[in-house]
Design a protein around this motif. Structure first.
Motif, PDB file in Angstrom:
ATOM      1  N   ASP A 101       0.801  -1.135   0.019  1.00  0.00           N
ATOM      2  CA  ASP A 101      -0.043   0.004   0.044  1.00  0.00           C
ATOM      3  C   ASP A 101       0.853   1.324  -0.258  1.00  0.00           C
ATOM      4  O   ASP A 101       0.387   2.275  -0.398  1.00  0.00           O
ATOM      5  N   SER A 102       2.048   1.137   0.407  1.00  0.00           N
ATOM      6  CA  SER A 102       3.058   2.252   0.575  1.00  0.00           C
ATOM      7  C   SER A 102       3.835   2.562  -0.647  1.00  0.00           C
ATOM      8  O   SER A 102       4.394   3.654  -0.935  1.00  0.00           O
ATOM      9  N   LEU A 103       3.606   1.823  -1.723  1.00  0.00           N
ATOM     10  CA  LEU A 103       4.377   1.903  -2.899  1.00  0.00           C
ATOM     11  C   LEU A 103       3.420   2.233  -4.326  1.00  0.00           C
ATOM     12  O   LEU A 103       2.272   2.113  -4.099  1.00  0.00           O
ATOM     13  N   PRO A 104       4.248   2.726  -5.241  1.00  0.00           N
ATOM     14  CA  PRO A 104       3.430   3.135  -6.389  1.00  0.00           C
ATOM     15  C   PRO A 104       2.847   1.960  -7.007  1.00  0.00           C
ATOM     16  O   PRO A 104       3.405   0.934  -6.734  1.00  0.00           O
ATOM     17  N   CYS A 154      13.957   1.207  -2.175  1.00  0.00           N
ATOM     18  CA  CYS A 154      12.844   2.112  -2.223  1.00  0.00           C
ATOM     19  C   CYS A 154      12.833   3.024  -0.942  1.00  0.00           C
ATOM     20  O   CYS A 154      12.485   4.245  -1.080  1.00  0.00           O
ATOM     21  N   LEU A 159      10.918   6.156  -2.817  1.00  0.00           N
ATOM     22  CA  LEU A 159      10.081   5.530  -4.066  1.00  0.00           C
ATOM     23  C   LEU A 159       8.990   4.847  -3.229  1.00  0.00           C
ATOM     24  O   LEU A 159       8.648   3.948  -3.373  1.00  0.00           O
ATOM     25  N   THR A 160       8.311   5.857  -2.537  1.00  0.00           N
ATOM     26  CA  THR A 160       7.129   5.567  -1.914  1.00  0.00           C
ATOM     27  C   THR A 160       5.964   6.472  -1.900  1.00  0.00           C
ATOM     28  O   THR A 160       6.352   7.548  -2.678  1.00  0.00           O
ATOM     29  N   GLN A 161       4.702   6.379  -1.606  1.00  0.00           N
ATOM     30  CA  GLN A 161       3.644   6.954  -1.946  1.00  0.00           C
ATOM     31  C   GLN A 161       2.796   7.318  -0.759  1.00  0.00           C
ATOM     32  O   GLN A 161       1.718   7.162  -0.519  1.00  0.00           O
ATOM     33  N   GLY A 162       3.339   7.589   0.492  1.00  0.00           N
ATOM     34  CA  GLY A 162       3.194   7.907   1.668  1.00  0.00           C
ATOM     35  C   GLY A 162       2.668   6.516   2.359  1.00  0.00           C
ATOM     36  O   GLY A 162       3.473   5.473   2.116  1.00  0.00           O
ATOM     37  N   ALA A 166       6.732   5.285   3.575  1.00  0.00           N
ATOM     38  CA  ALA A 166       7.361   6.577   3.662  1.00  0.00           C
ATOM     39  C   ALA A 166       7.842   7.045   5.082  1.00  0.00           C
ATOM     40  O   ALA A 166       8.799   7.615   5.126  1.00  0.00           O
ATOM     41  N   GLY A 213       0.362  10.495   5.583  1.00  0.00           N
ATOM     42  CA  GLY A 213      -0.966  10.535   5.106  1.00  0.00           C
ATOM     43  C   GLY A 213      -2.471  10.264   5.913  1.00  0.00           C
ATOM     44  O   GLY A 213      -3.348  10.540   5.507  1.00  0.00           O
TER      45      GLY A 213
END
Length: 280
Positions: A101-104, A154, A159-162, A166, A213
């Motif tokens: 869930d934290s990765l793109p 990562c 390289l994370t999205q929150g 992250a 987030g």
């Protein structure tokens, strides 16, 4: 325990290599809600279609990880082909988890950007492109090690999205998250979390939400419920699960579970069991 090892202890990594060798033409992969997909391109070029990035041509040795794969295709030249290793990846038994869930939607890393991984890749290629006893088990374990190297990459490169990764990549927040992950049953308050991060309560709360987030309290509740889901799937009785993840009673746990998932633990568990049961 370090930040990544503790996370992998809670959500164990399991790889299953399902294809090795040369591909030619078009190869289809269906949408998968329970597993991520890895495509290790030893020799290309390979064109990826159907991913969120649209059409992408990979011309150099590359590791491609799709944490939540939609239907996609790999296309190689009909004459020259391409050498690939493909595997499915699960964290904590499948489905959603704090790691993926934290990765793109797509993590694409040229192998030259994974320093120190060449010896591991050589071992993996040796198993993938020869026929030796114990090959499948060796491939699966080597692929798991490669994924750990990718997760390190990562974290180090942001390289994370929150989400959890992250937070673990943030030098201050990681101290708090590691402590929360180690002691989910502790009666955490904002001041304790902020002190571990070396920040004021106000600044910590703002920074936490900006990076991860959600609020610290919401993160703690989500972490506890996510741990509880794993325990429930493993057959742990509900009243014991409630205590295991930091709630004083089964009723308090059920209320928290409903707030996070929209349904009671027993209903959620039944729906999960139906979704993974083999069809007649």
């Amino acid at each position: 325990m370090d930040r990544l090892s503790l996370l992998l202890q809670r959500f164990s990594l399991s790889a299953g290599v399902f294809y090795t060798g040369q591909i030619c033409g078009i190869h289809h992969f269906e949408r998968d809600t329970q597993r991520g997909h890895v495509h290790l391109i030893k020799r290309g070029p390979v064109t990826l279609t159907g991913g969120i990035e649209g059409t992408l041509t990979i011309t150099e040795p590359t590791l491609l990880f799709l944490p939540r794969p939609d239907a996609h295709r790999l296309i190689a030249d009909d004459r020259d082909g391409a050498d690939v290793v493909c595997a499915s990846i699960q964290f904590g038994g499948g489905g959603r988890n704090p790691i993926t869930d934290s990765l793109p939607p797509m993590v694409l890393v040229p192998l030259r950007d994974l320093p120190g991984a060449q010896a591991l890749l050589d071992l993996l290629y040796d198993e993938a492109f020869t026929d030796q006893c114990g090959r499948q088990a060796a491939l699966d374990r080597l692929c798991e090690l490669l994924l750990i190297r990718l997760l390190r990459h990562c974290l180090d490169r942001g390289l994370t999205q929150g989400g959890t990764l992250a937070g673990l990549a943030d030098p201050r927040l990681s101290k708090t998250l590691v402590a929360v992950h180690e002691e989910p049953t502790r009666d955490w308050v904002l001041s304790d979390m902020a002190q571990l991060a070396g920040m004021s309560r106000a600044r910590f709360a703002v920074h936490f939400r900006e990076v991860i987030g959600n609020t610290p309290a919401d993160y703690l509740a989500t972490w506890r419920v996510t741990l509880a889901q794993g325990l429930l799937r493993a057959g742990r009785p509900l009243k014991h699960v409630a205590l295991d993840v930091g709630y004083g009673s089964a009723s308090a746990f059920t209320r928290a579970f409903i707030r996070k998932t929209g349904e009671a633990p027993t209903h959620w568990l039944r729906s999960v069991e139906v979704s993974v049961s083999p069809r007649a």
